[in-house]
Design an enzyme around this catalytic site. Structure first.
Site, PDB file in Angstrom:
ATOM      1  CG  ASP A  38      -2.139   0.897   1.001  1.00 38.32           C
ATOM      2  OD1 ASP A  38      -3.218   0.365   0.670  1.00 38.32           O
ATOM      3  OD2 ASP A  38      -2.022   2.140   1.130  1.00 38.32           O
ATOM      4  CB  THR A 126     -15.381  -1.996  -9.640  1.00 43.28           C
ATOM      5  OG1 THR A 126     -15.634  -2.971  -8.629  1.00 43.28           O
ATOM      6  CG2 THR A 126     -16.571  -1.914 -10.585  1.00 43.28           C
ATOM      7  CD  GLU A 154     -15.278  -6.458  -4.460  1.00 43.17           C
ATOM      8  OE1 GLU A 154     -15.875  -7.157  -3.642  1.00 43.17           O
ATOM      9  OE2 GLU A 154     -15.593  -5.281  -4.726  1.00 43.17           O
ATOM     10  CG  PHE A 155     -19.252 -10.638  -7.287  1.00 40.72           C
ATOM     11  CD1 PHE A 155     -20.007  -9.765  -8.060  1.00 40.72           C
ATOM     12  CD2 PHE A 155     -18.324 -11.451  -7.922  1.00 40.72           C
ATOM     13  CE1 PHE A 155     -19.837  -9.707  -9.437  1.00 40.72           C
ATOM     14  CE2 PHE A 155     -18.152 -11.408  -9.302  1.00 40.72           C
ATOM     15  CZ  PHE A 155     -18.912 -10.530 -10.050  1.00 40.72           C
ATOM     16  CE  LYS A 207     -18.067  -4.833  -8.212  1.00 40.18           C
ATOM     17  NZ  LYS A 207     -17.971  -5.330  -6.867  1.00 40.18           N
ATOM     18  CG  ASN A 211     -22.148  -3.800  -7.314  1.00 45.26           C
ATOM     19  OD1 ASN A 211     -22.477  -4.838  -6.747  1.00 45.26           O
ATOM     20  ND2 ASN A 211     -21.039  -3.143  -7.030  1.00 45.26           N
ATOM     21  CG  PHE A 252     -29.745  -6.542  -2.125  1.00 44.35           C
ATOM     22  CD1 PHE A 252     -29.269  -7.667  -1.469  1.00 44.35           C
ATOM     23  CD2 PHE A 252     -28.962  -5.418  -2.168  1.00 44.35           C
ATOM     24  CE1 PHE A 252     -28.026  -7.665  -0.859  1.00 44.35           C
ATOM     25  CE2 PHE A 252     -27.706  -5.393  -1.559  1.00 44.35           C
ATOM     26  CZ  PHE A 252     -27.237  -6.523  -0.910  1.00 44.35           C
ATOM     27  N   GLY A 256     -35.813   1.768   2.720  1.00 47.36           N
ATOM     28  CA  GLY A 256     -35.125   2.562   3.734  1.00 47.36           C
ATOM     29  C   GLY A 256     -34.745   3.921   3.209  1.00 47.36           C
ATOM     30  CB  CYS A 263     -19.760  -0.954  -4.065  1.00 50.66           C
ATOM     31  SG  CYS A 263     -18.311  -1.502  -3.157  1.00 50.66           S
TER      32      CYS A 263
HETATM   33  C1  UGA Z   1     -22.062  -4.277  -2.468  1.00 46.99           C
HETATM   34  C2  UGA Z   1     -22.538  -5.615  -3.055  1.00 46.99           C
HETATM   35  O1  UGA Z   1     -23.548  -6.174  -2.206  1.00 46.99           O
HETATM   36  C3  UGA Z   1     -21.368  -6.594  -3.173  1.00 46.99           C
HETATM   37  O2  UGA Z   1     -21.820  -7.778  -3.816  1.00 46.99           O
HETATM   38  C4  UGA Z   1     -20.264  -5.945  -4.007  1.00 46.99           C
HETATM   39  O3  UGA Z   1     -19.137  -6.790  -4.109  1.00 46.99           O
HETATM   40  C5  UGA Z   1     -19.837  -4.663  -3.343  1.00 46.99           C
HETATM   41  O4  UGA Z   1     -20.969  -3.779  -3.259  1.00 46.99           O
HETATM   42  C6  UGA Z   1     -18.751  -4.051  -4.187  1.00 46.99           C
HETATM   43  O5  UGA Z   1     -19.002  -3.684  -5.334  1.00 46.99           O
HETATM   44  O6  UGA Z   1     -17.609  -4.000  -3.732  1.00 46.99           O
HETATM   45  P1  UGA Z   1     -21.581  -3.322  -0.023  1.00 46.99           P
HETATM   46  O7  UGA Z   1     -21.491  -1.986  -0.684  1.00 46.99           O
HETATM   47  O8  UGA Z   1     -20.516  -3.721   0.929  1.00 46.99           O
HETATM   48  O9  UGA Z   1     -21.635  -4.489  -1.131  1.00 46.99           O
HETATM   49  O10 UGA Z   1     -22.939  -3.350   0.806  1.00 46.99           O
HETATM   50  P2  UGA Z   1     -24.404  -3.937   0.638  1.00 46.99           P
HETATM   51  O11 UGA Z   1     -24.667  -4.889   1.737  1.00 46.99           O
HETATM   52  O12 UGA Z   1     -24.659  -4.399  -0.723  1.00 46.99           O
HETATM   53  O13 UGA Z   1     -25.279  -2.633   0.920  1.00 46.99           O
HETATM   54  C7  UGA Z   1     -25.212  -1.492   0.071  1.00 46.99           C
HETATM   55  C8  UGA Z   1     -26.229  -0.464   0.518  1.00 46.99           C
HETATM   56  O14 UGA Z   1     -27.542  -0.876   0.185  1.00 46.99           O
HETATM   57  C9  UGA Z   1     -26.244  -0.180   2.020  1.00 46.99           C
HETATM   58  O15 UGA Z   1     -26.340   1.223   2.201  1.00 46.99           O
HETATM   59  C10 UGA Z   1     -27.494  -0.876   2.500  1.00 46.99           C
HETATM   60  O16 UGA Z   1     -28.052  -0.257   3.635  1.00 46.99           O
HETATM   61  C11 UGA Z   1     -28.391  -0.727   1.290  1.00 46.99           C
HETATM   62  N1  UGA Z   1     -29.456  -1.752   1.210  1.00 46.99           N
HETATM   63  C12 UGA Z   1     -29.125  -3.055   1.005  1.00 46.99           C
HETATM   64  C13 UGA Z   1     -30.776  -1.377   1.275  1.00 46.99           C
HETATM   65  O17 UGA Z   1     -31.108  -0.179   1.443  1.00 46.99           O
HETATM   66  N2  UGA Z   1     -31.749  -2.326   1.124  1.00 46.99           N
HETATM   67  C14 UGA Z   1     -31.452  -3.626   0.926  1.00 46.99           C
HETATM   68  O18 UGA Z   1     -32.391  -4.446   0.785  1.00 46.99           O
HETATM   69  C15 UGA Z   1     -30.115  -4.015   0.871  1.00 46.99           C
END
Ligand code: UGA
Length: 440
Positions: A38, A126, A154-155, A207, A211, A252, A256, A263
């Site tokens: 890093d 990404t 990555e996912f 990817k 998303n 998902f 909210g 991401c």
């Molecule tokens: C997301 C994707 O879920 C991963 O698969 C992906 O690898 C990652 O981005 C990335 O591109 O690196 P992440 O950003 O860590 O992961 O978080 P999530 O759990 O997906 O939540 C994203 C946002 O959506 C949060 O603010 C969460 O509160 C919101 N959310 C999620 C909702 O408002 N409603 C839902 O039903 C689910």
């Protein structure tokens, strides 16, 4: 892992952020020798002294367990010297035009000029579709024609990143030659998930498309929630029953105050920009982004109406700062918009979050930091739940009703039970559900 490992490789991971650290630690756990590089001195020093600069479930123990074959460095040459495979895990933030900023990727590629001993370069960051082809051309120009190139997006979701790496729904490997595809697949031996192998451009697109579709599902649920509010339906019941259809699924669809994080916002803008640069207007995605931009603003407007149309001289407890529970990440969190809107309208904001530590910059520097939810709610005219931290379910809400200047909660994540909150005397507002008013 025990016993000698056949496909053991020496891997240099560039970038010690969420993705790089998880990738490095998981590859080490799979038996490879890993060095993570890093550019931030402080970050590398923390890692070298046995600390972990970010919060990610299971990461600290994984790093500790694999200390013998997981090292950290600031020196790019040192990282590459003995490596067989280079993994690029640097960030690709949004530029003002919405395109991904690839400068950090190019910096890594530039450091590989003399690395003729490498077998492959894999990009996890990404990137827009077509980046791999440009990197390939650059590597060819630098005399690295024999070094393979792979896109291995990555996912992993923050908070569950280690589990997502070790037991993924799929590992996507994009490579334009079979040897490189095979090499990258071998690195993942021990990972419990199917491999989807394809060309580089398609892997880059998977990817972005994944998303964008996840973000679409959430924005869809949020629009349905708004219509539920206007028509008296209950979005939680609607979404639950819709999700029972196996073709749609329950995931998902939680309504909210909107999606945030490092991401979805960045990647949806990048895909829209990618389409736009190709002369196509991705209208659906544009609407998905717009719905999400409106979500925290609508919440603030509804709360303001409930408070008689003013925030000035009102105290609002903001419960949850991180963009989702289980992380200390505040990047593009809805809380940033909500706090800024409240402050700009003259409210006093008292915020609480169990994990987020660094709140020195705007808008947080103008808020009061509280150690507990109850402390944040003391004397408040309203509380707004922005992150669905499980701790908030266990708050002594009866006590909260007593210590607030006015028992008013806007639950931006539909975390609490409306009837229970009403029975405790709260006016309880949430997303896509009827506002309930308790007896005070
Ligand atoms: C997301 C994707 O879920 C991963 O698969 C992906 O690898 C990652 O981005 C990335 O591109 O690196 P992440 O950003 O860590 O992961 O978080 P999530 O759990 O997906 O939540 C994203 C946002 O959506 C949060 O603010 C969460 O509160 C919101 N959310 C999620 C909702 O408002 N409603 C839902 O039903 C689910």
């Amino acid at each position: 892992m025990s016993g000698p490992m056949l496909g053991k490789r020496r891997i240099a991971v560039f970038g010690a952020g969420y993705i790089g650290l998880v990738t490095g630690a998981c590859f080490a756990q799979l038996g490879h020798d890993v060095v993570v590089r890093d550019i931030q001195q402080e970050r590398v020093e923390i890692l070298r002294s046995g600390g972990v600069p970010i919060h990610e479930d299971g990461l600290a123990s994984l790093i500790a367990e694999n200390a013998e074959h997981l090292t950290f460095t600031l020196d790019a040459e040192e990282a590459v010297r003995d490596a067989e495979v280079v993994y690029v895990c640097v960030d690709t933030p949004s530029t003002p035009s919405g395109d991904a900023d690839l400068s950090r990727i190019w910096q890594v590629i530039d450091t590989l000029r003399d690395a003729r001993h490498l077998m492959a370069v894999a990009v996890k960051s990404t990137v827009p579709v077509g980046t791999g082809a440009r990197v390939r051309a650059e590597m060819d120009r630098a005399g690295l024609e024999h070094v393979g190139y792979a896109s291995n997006p990555e996912f992993t979701a923050e908070g569950k990143a280690v589990r997502d790496f070790m037991r993924p729904d799929r590992v996507v490997i994009g490579a334009d030659d079979p040897e490189t595809a095979k090499l990258i697949a071998q690195l993942h031996e021990g990972v419990d998930g199917p491999i989807a192998q394809m060309d580089v451009r398609s892997a880059e697109m998977v990817k972005l498309a994944a998303n964008a579709l996840l973000a679409t599902k959430i924005s869809f649920a949020n629009e349905i929630a708004t219509i539920c509010e206007a028509t008296g339906a209950d979005v939680e019941q609607v979404v639950h029953a819709v999700g029972l259809d196996h073709r749609l699924g329950p995931h998902f669809m939680r309504p909210g105050v909107g999606w945030g994080g490092s991401c979805f916002p960045k990647d949806s803008r990048a895909l829209r920009a990618l389409a736009g640069n190709a002369g196509y207007s991705f209208q659906l995605l544009t609407s998905v982004i717009e719905v999400n931009d409106l979500q925290p603003r609508r919440a603030i407007q509804r709360l303001k109406d409930e408070l008689g149309g003013v925030f000035h001289n009102r105290t609002v407890a903001l419960l949850g700062v991180a963009f989702k529970p289980g992380t200390d990440d505040v990047r593009e969190a809805p809380s940033v918009i909500i706090a800024s809107r409240l402050l700009s309208e003259g409210a006093d904001v008292r915020c609480w979050d169990p994990l987020v530590r660094q709140l020195g910059s705007a808008p947080w520097s103008s808020t009061t930091r509280c150690a507990t939810p109850l402390e944040a709610m003391t004397g408040a005219d309203a509380a707004i739940i922005v992150t669905e931290w499980p701790e908030l379910q266990d708050v002594a809400w009866g006590e909260a009703a007593e210590i607030m200047a006015r028992p008013l909660v806007f639950d931006g994540r539909n975390l609490l039970d409306p009837q229970r909150m009403a029975s405790l005397g709260f006016t309880y507002m949430s997303v896509g559900r009827e506002t309930v008013r308790g007896e005070v």
